[in-house]
Structure formats: structure tokens, C-alpha cells
Design a protein around this motif. Structure first.
Motif, PDB file in Angstrom:
ATOM      1  N   THR A  50       0.842  -1.200   0.000  1.00 34.76           N
ATOM      2  CA  THR A  50       0.000   0.000   0.000  1.00 34.76           C
ATOM      3  C   THR A  50       0.869   1.240   0.000  1.00 34.76           C
ATOM      4  N   SER A  51       0.388   2.265  -0.666  1.00 31.29           N
ATOM      5  CA  SER A  51       1.063   3.551  -0.661  1.00 31.29           C
ATOM      6  C   SER A  51       0.543   4.370   0.510  1.00 31.29           C
ATOM      7  N   ASP A  52       1.102   5.542   0.674  1.00 28.40           N
ATOM      8  CA  ASP A  52       0.720   6.377   1.817  1.00 28.40           C
ATOM      9  C   ASP A  52      -0.748   6.750   1.809  1.00 28.40           C
ATOM     10  N   ASP A  53      -1.364   6.824   0.630  1.00 29.63           N
ATOM     11  CA  ASP A  53      -2.769   7.216   0.580  1.00 29.63           C
ATOM     12  C   ASP A  53      -3.702   6.033   0.730  1.00 29.63           C
ATOM     13  N   GLY A  54      -3.122   4.825   0.959  1.00 30.57           N
ATOM     14  CA  GLY A  54      -3.953   3.658   1.194  1.00 30.57           C
ATOM     15  C   GLY A  54      -4.347   2.925  -0.048  1.00 30.57           C
ATOM     16  N   ASN A  55      -4.002   3.441  -1.235  1.00 35.68           N
ATOM     17  CA  ASN A  55      -4.336   2.763  -2.477  1.00 35.68           C
ATOM     18  C   ASN A  55      -3.304   1.708  -2.788  1.00 35.68           C
ATOM     19  N   ASP A  56      -3.712   0.707  -3.539  1.00 34.47           N
ATOM     20  CA  ASP A  56      -2.776  -0.330  -3.928  1.00 34.47           C
ATOM     21  C   ASP A  56      -1.664   0.288  -4.754  1.00 34.47           C
ATOM     22  N   SER A  57      -0.413  -0.084  -4.454  1.00 35.97           N
ATOM     23  CA  SER A  57       0.725   0.539  -5.114  1.00 35.97           C
ATOM     24  C   SER A  57       1.245  -0.267  -6.276  1.00 35.97           C
ATOM     25  N   ASP A  58       0.535  -1.298  -6.694  1.00 39.28           N
ATOM     26  CA  ASP A  58       0.998  -2.084  -7.823  1.00 39.28           C
ATOM     27  C   ASP A  58       0.798  -1.359  -9.148  1.00 39.28           C
ATOM     28  N   GLY A  59       0.054  -0.255  -9.158  1.00 37.34           N
ATOM     29  CA  GLY A  59       0.016   0.605 -10.319  1.00 37.34           C
ATOM     30  C   GLY A  59      -0.944   0.196 -11.413  1.00 37.34           C
ATOM     31  N   PHE A  60      -1.994  -0.523 -11.107  1.00 34.10           N
ATOM     32  CA  PHE A  60      -2.926  -0.967 -12.126  1.00 34.10           C
ATOM     33  C   PHE A  60      -4.083   0.019 -12.241  1.00 34.10           C
ATOM     34  N   LEU A  61      -4.395   0.387 -13.470  1.00 31.09           N
ATOM     35  CA  LEU A  61      -5.458   1.343 -13.724  1.00 31.09           C
ATOM     36  C   LEU A  61      -6.769   0.611 -13.964  1.00 31.09           C
ATOM     37  N   VAL A  62      -7.757   0.914 -13.161  1.00 34.46           N
ATOM     38  CA  VAL A  62      -9.074   0.320 -13.322  1.00 34.46           C
ATOM     39  C   VAL A  62      -9.970   1.347 -14.019  1.00 34.46           C
ATOM     40  N   ILE A  63     -10.518   0.972 -15.178  1.00 32.37           N
ATOM     41  CA  ILE A  63     -11.328   1.882 -15.981  1.00 32.37           C
ATOM     42  C   ILE A  63     -12.806   1.520 -15.813  1.00 32.37           C
ATOM     43  N   PRO A  64     -13.607   2.389 -15.212  1.00 37.88           N
ATOM     44  CA  PRO A  64     -15.038   2.093 -15.048  1.00 37.88           C
ATOM     45  C   PRO A  64     -15.699   1.842 -16.401  1.00 37.88           C
ATOM     46  N   GLY A  65     -16.575   0.872 -16.459  1.00 39.51           N
ATOM     47  CA  GLY A  65     -17.286   0.566 -17.680  1.00 39.51           C
ATOM     48  C   GLY A  65     -16.637  -0.507 -18.529  1.00 39.51           C
ATOM     49  N   THR A  66     -15.395  -0.879 -18.167  1.00 36.84           N
ATOM     50  CA  THR A  66     -14.680  -1.894 -18.943  1.00 36.84           C
ATOM     51  C   THR A  66     -15.412  -3.231 -18.921  1.00 36.84           C
ATOM     52  N   GLU A  67     -15.981  -3.583 -17.778  1.00 42.55           N
ATOM     53  CA  GLU A  67     -16.630  -4.891 -17.637  1.00 42.55           C
ATOM     54  C   GLU A  67     -17.773  -5.064 -18.641  1.00 42.55           C
ATOM     55  N   LYS A  68     -18.544  -3.997 -18.868  1.00 46.70           N
ATOM     56  CA  LYS A  68     -19.657  -4.075 -19.826  1.00 46.70           C
ATOM     57  C   LYS A  68     -19.138  -4.344 -21.232  1.00 46.70           C
ATOM     58  N   TRP A  69     -18.043  -3.684 -21.594  1.00 47.10           N
ATOM     59  CA  TRP A  69     -17.466  -3.876 -22.922  1.00 47.10           C
ATOM     60  C   TRP A  69     -16.927  -5.298 -23.075  1.00 47.10           C
TER      61      TRP A  69
END
Length: 366
Positions: free
Chosen positions: A36-55
Motif C-alpha cells: 500500500t502507498s501512503d494514501d492507502g491505495n494499492d501501489s501495484d500501479g494498475f489502472l481500473v477503468i469504469p465501464g470496462t466490464e460491460k465492454w
């Protein structure tokens, strides 16, 4: 670059096969290693794009009539894999994770804060990765950093995990193993040079591999588990580099058979350091685990056991502690550390156990 679901090509435009496969590859989400990074987000660096699942779902449902049959299968397989990655670890096929484990870097002339008697707390090394804070319950040991702050570097350990099934839970890396691996460098073990270590219920091998890399006194580490777990365990041992002069291997050790036959890996042998992370997930495990520890832990040796504070297993944890004391093993040091895994944040209790009446340091069993 895909930054929004609207950037994804609509299927009615009949995108080329090469374009579809390239986009699907770019949407790959590797399973996080729980840093985890200091802001609590996962630090592995993966971008999650909303709406991708529907596509992705639309690709699987589409006949893809403009593509040949083999390409249709390849596109649908890739889309299905991307969907599985977004549905959590249990939905995924085999995965590979890379874990970062802190290792102390001792500069010339500097003393080791653990072995010198100073105490250690959470600190960020040169890589910027923080060691989790250790909360200690022993009145004579405070794991807090004083004036001496050790410099840390990362050791990268890459682990293969086959598809997760209910009857092979040892094929997954569990959060308590990572929690223990990340504090190994800070534990006051006082081991002599040339110590041999044994890991019980090693799973994917994270703790044992980490120990080989971050505990400089070790000359060998043997990782053990059930017969169906060991092939993948051996694969992970072979895939990771360990320091020169440290031998690392994997063997079968079935606690139940060992209890009945008093045999198995390490029969008649004693070990200076025994490691176990998350070993209690069945009612019979406290008895079996303590029985194995009695047989393999050398006089003067220590056992490091990490138990996640999982709901519903308080009875097993209490039984384990009672059986350990009945066997003549006492917890010399203990505390808690925060861990995290695919299902969230949890508390993990660690303890350093030794034979009753012995001094803190290991005297034999190397």
C-alpha cells in the motif's frame, strides 16, 4: 492509451483482430501483492477503468462474425480472462504475483539494532517501502526505533499460484504469510551463523524464501507441505534467487502421517529455526502442529508462528497456545502486525516460541 470506457472501440465498427487483442492485453490486471502507498491505495500501479466490464461482456456475447473461428476463440478467451481478473482472486485462473520484502542493509561499522539489543519499529528504507509496525505485548521488549534507524532495501519474490480451489487452499499466498515475511528482518531471533530453518505448511513458499533472503545467519531453509502442494512450492523455489551459500529446498511433510509414524521430512533431525504462518484452519491442526514442533525444534531453537486473528478460529488459537505450554514451549516474544490480502485488512498475531527454561538465544540446533 485507454483511459475511459468511451475509448474502447464499439463492436459494431468491426475492429480488426490485432487491435482487439492489443487492447485486451493492455487491460490486463495482475493480482495485487498487497503493498500500500501512503494514501492507502494499492501501489501495484494498475489502472481500473469504469465501464470496462460491460465492454468485455459484450465481446463474449458477440458472434464476432467478421473474424475467423480461431481468432474469435482467442478474443473471447482474452476477454474472459480480463473479466476474471476484475472479479477477485477466486475467479482467476493461475496467477503470478511479485512481493516486496524488506531486508536490512548494514553499513560498515554500524551495529545490527535487533542483535545489538536496540529496538526496531516501522521505517522506510532507501526504496521507500515501509516496514509494518510491530505491536509488542511483552513488557521487556519494545519494538520501537530509537536513535539507530536501519537502512532497508527490497527483496523481490515472485510466486506462481495455480487456480484456487476449495480443496487446495495451500496453492494460494495468504496475507499472514506476507505479514510475517515483511517483519522477519526486525524480529529479535539472535540466531548463530549456520542455522538451518524449516518452514511448516509453506504453501507457495513466501515465508521460507523471505527468510533465506533476509536472515543472514541461515545456511539452509527447507520448505514443507502436503504432496499436492509441493510441486508448485518447488517451482517457486526454483524461480527465485537466494543469497549465495544458502541452500533452499522443498519436501513433503504431512503432519498427520508424521504424527502416526513419527517420520517424514526431517525425521530425527532438529532445526534451529522453525517457521509457520496461518497454520490453523481446521480443528485438528493445533494438536498436529504442536506435535510436529515438538519433534523438529532443536533444544535452544526457536519457532516463529504467525496466526491471523480470523473470526471463528479463536478456539483453535487458544488450544494451540495451551498445547504449546503443555509441551514445554513458551512464547518469549509476541505481538501483532496489520496484514492485508485479497479480502481486506486483518490483524495478525506473531510469536517467538522456545523451550521452557532455556536462554533467549539459540545454543544448538544449527
Amino acid at each position: 492509451m485507454i483511459t475511459h470506457a468511451l475509448d474502447l472501440p464499439p463492436l459494431h465498427s468491426r475492429p480488426a483482430a490485432a487491435s482487439l487483442l492489443a487492447i485486451l492485453s493492455s487491460l490486463t490486471l495482475a493480482q495485487p501483492s498487497w503493498d500500500t502507498s501512503d494514501d492507502g491505495n494499492d501501489s501495484d500501479g494498475f489502472l481500473v477503468i469504469p465501464g470496462t466490464e460491460k465492454w468485455l461482456t459484450s465481446i463474449i456475447a458477440s458472434p464476432l462474425a467478421w473474424l475467423d473461428a480461431d481468432t474469435q476463440d482467442a478474443v473471447r478467451d482474452a476477454a474472459a480472462a480480463r473479466l476474471a481478473e476484475r472479479c477477485g482472486r477466486t475467479a482467476c485462473p493461475e496467477v503470478v504475483r511479485t512481493f516486496r520484502v524488506p531486508r536490512r542493509v548494514c553499513s560498515k561499522g554500524a551495529s545490527d539494532p535487533v542483535n545489538s539489543g536496540d529496538s526496531v519499529n516501522s521505517s522506510a528504507g532507501s526504496s521507500g517501502v515501509s516496514t509494518p509496525a510491530l505491536t509488542d505485548s511483552s513488557p521487556d521488549l519494545k519494538l520501537e526505533l530509537g536513535s539507530l534507524e536501519p537502512e532497508l532495501e527490497d527483496v523481490l519474490i515472485t510466486l506462481h499460484e495455480p487456480s484456487l480451489t476449495a480443496d487446495n487452499l495451500g496453492l494460494k499466498t495468504w496475507g499472514s504469510a506476507y505479514a510475517l515475511a515483511r517483519i522477519l528482518h526486525a524480529l529479535p531471533l539472535s540466531l548463530p551463523a549456520g542455522t538451518r530453518a524449516l518452514e511448516l505448511g509453506a504453501g507457495t513458499g513466501l515465508v521460507g524464501l523471505a527468510a533465506a533472503c533476509v536472515i543472514p545467519e541461515l545456511r539452509s531453509v527447507l520448505l514443507t507441505d502436503l504432496p499436492e502442494i509441493v510441486p508448485n512450492l518447488a517451482r517457486n523455489v526454483a524461480a527465485n534467487e537466494t543469497p549465495e551459500g544458502v541452500e533452499v529446498g522443498a519436501e513433503v511433510l504431512d503432519w498427520a502421517e508424521d504424527a502416526e509414524e513419527d517420520g517424514g521430512a526431517g525425521e530425527g533431525e532438529k532445526w534451529g529455526l522453525v517457521l509457520a504462518a496461518d497454520p490453523l484452519y481446521s480443528p485438528e491442526h493445533p494438536k498436529l502442529l504442536v506435535g510436529v514442533l515438538r519433534r523438529v525444534l532443536g533444544r535452544g531453537g526457536v519457532a516463529v508462528v504467525a496466526l491471523p486473528e480470523r473470526e471463528g478460529y479463536g478456539g483453535e488459537r487458544e488450544e494451540f497456545r495451551n498445547r504449546m505450554e503443555q509441551a514445554g514451549l513458551v512464547e518469549r516474544r509476541g505481538g501483532s502486525v496489520e496484514g492485508r490480502d485479497d479480502w481486506g485488512v486483518f490483524g495478525c498475531r506473531w510469536g517467538i516460541w522456545g523451550w521452557r527454561g532455556e536462554d533467549d538465544g539459540i545454543e544448538v540446533g544449527a
